[in-house]
Structures are given as structure tokens and as C-alpha cells.
Design a protein around this motif. Sequence first.
Motif, PDB file in Angstrom:
ATOM      1  N   VAL A 100       9.392  23.571  26.026  1.00 33.72           N
ATOM      2  CA  VAL A 100       8.337  25.076  25.591  1.00 33.72           C
ATOM      3  C   VAL A 100      10.146  25.869  24.811  1.00 33.72           C
ATOM      4  CG1 VAL A 100       7.686  27.108  25.944  1.00 33.72           C
ATOM      5  CG2 VAL A 100       6.419  24.952  26.825  1.00 33.72           C
ATOM      6  N   TYR A 101      11.277  25.787  26.098  1.00 36.45           N
ATOM      7  CA  TYR A 101      11.857  26.851  24.780  1.00 36.45           C
ATOM      8  C   TYR A 101      12.343  26.165  23.792  1.00 36.45           C
ATOM      9  CZ  TYR A 101      12.662  28.345  30.307  1.00 36.45           C
ATOM     10  OH  TYR A 101      12.227  28.758  31.265  1.00 36.45           O
ATOM     11  N   LEU A 102      12.530  24.527  23.176  1.00 34.69           N
ATOM     12  CA  LEU A 102      12.710  24.660  22.776  1.00 34.69           C
ATOM     13  C   LEU A 102      12.447  24.840  21.240  1.00 34.69           C
ATOM     14  CD1 LEU A 102      14.805  22.052  20.692  1.00 34.69           C
ATOM     15  CD2 LEU A 102      13.107  20.268  21.335  1.00 34.69           C
ATOM     16  N   TRP A 103      11.027  24.407  21.236  1.00 33.10           N
ATOM     17  CA  TRP A 103      10.219  25.368  19.807  1.00 33.10           C
ATOM     18  C   TRP A 103      10.314  26.231  19.350  1.00 33.10           C
ATOM     19  CZ3 TRP A 103      10.835  22.412  16.203  1.00 33.10           C
ATOM     20  CH2 TRP A 103      10.772  20.692  17.005  1.00 33.10           C
ATOM     21  N   ILE A 104       9.980  27.616  20.605  1.00 35.38           N
ATOM     22  CA  ILE A 104      10.597  28.965  20.123  1.00 35.38           C
ATOM     23  C   ILE A 104      11.837  29.343  20.020  1.00 35.38           C
ATOM     24  CG2 ILE A 104      10.311  30.920  22.109  1.00 35.38           C
ATOM     25  CD1 ILE A 104       8.498  30.175  23.698  1.00 35.38           C
ATOM     26  N   ARG A 105      12.662  28.635  19.954  1.00 36.85           N
ATOM     27  CA  ARG A 105      13.930  28.769  20.047  1.00 36.85           C
ATOM     28  C   ARG A 105      14.081  28.303  18.329  1.00 36.85           C
ATOM     29  NH1 ARG A 105      16.757  27.074  23.847  1.00 36.85           N
ATOM     30  NH2 ARG A 105      17.685  24.892  22.722  1.00 36.85           N
TER      31      ARG A 105
END
Length: 214
Positions: free
Chosen positions: A39-44
Motif C-alpha cells: 500500500v505504501y509503495l504504490w501510494i508513494r
Amino acid sequence: MFRGHVNRVALRGRIVGMHESGKTAAEISRELGVTKDTVYLWIRRWQEEGNLTDRRRQGRPRETTNDQDEEIREAAEANPFTNAVAITEDLNLPVSGRTVRRRLHDQERFLFIQDRCPIHTSWIVQRWFREHPEIELMDWPSKGCDMNPIENIWGNIVNTWEPAQERTSHALLEHALREWEILRRKPDLVREHVESMPRRLQQVIEKEGGWTKY
């Protein structure tokens, strides 16, 4: 739970869409059946590049070495009050503070604690957290400020304040900044408060939500 075979880009789009609708990383992770790191990867990636497709394997060389990454991690652990710019300067690294901040985010996730005071739940604060998905906001009860270790830090600043001598807003600001710099040089004090969290929570359970010694 999100199941079945789906297009990877579509799944990433759902992650971003749910984040922009106000859902937390934990909620997105549970609903879509992916890890919070994903989740963090693709939001960033969406915020930085506006792109949800896979990167090409080749790219520009990494700006820091493995040894430098380890030094960055150790510096952050040694002083909880530090920041990316200070680490860059202290280690004399040939990169920007932004690069060091990315290395810190790559190495671990940050869990931020704040009570539900109205200034903390305001829309501008919530928007900032949505724009920084690498920082996870801990769920907090509506009445629980005595559980927050930062209250003890504020107490250190207030207890050394002498209203008779420091009566103006400027004097109060100077006092707060001076005491904060003193606290920055006492990382063990902060660590002690953080490590008290299990005891704080246990007392809350024993007191059934009532007042505790903290």
C-alpha cells in the motif's frame, strides 16, 4: 478481502483511490488483501511519479551505498529527535536531505501517536497524513491524552518555565526552544517514555479507562 485474478495496475489504482477517499493503510491492506508495505509503495509511487506501472529494471545508480544506509539507520536510532537534514550534515553525506528521508522510509515505517485534540483531527492535519502514507497514524481513543508520552516531554518544558521572569510571548517561545534543544541531547529520556507504553496501556486496562499515574 479482495480476491481473484485482477490486473495489477487496476489493483494499484484501487489502493490509490481508497487512500484518496480517506482510508488508512491498515484499512486498505485488510480490504484488498495486500501488505501495508505494498500500500505504501504504490501510494508513494503515485504521489512522486503519477504512475502505477512497473519500472524498467535499468535506471540511475543508487545515490547511497549499503554502508551509508546503515549509518543513516544507526544515526536515526541513536537520536530520536534528529531529522533527515541533520543526519545528512552530521554524516557529511554527498546527498540531499530528501534522499536521506527516503532511505529512512525505505528501512522502516513510522507510527505516529497523537491524541484526538481538535487541532489534531482538523482537516489540514488529516490531509497532511494522507499526503505522507509512509507515516502510519495510531488509532487513539477519544479521551486518552494521559497515554501519550509527549505529554511528559511537554511537562519537562513547562516545569522549567518561570512565569515571573518569562512573561511575554517572545520570552515563552525562547524558553520553549531552549528547553527543546536540551531535550534533543537526551535521547535516553525519550526512549524511556516510549518504552513505558506497555505499562501505560496496562494501567488503562486495570483502571477501566480511568485516570492513571501517567
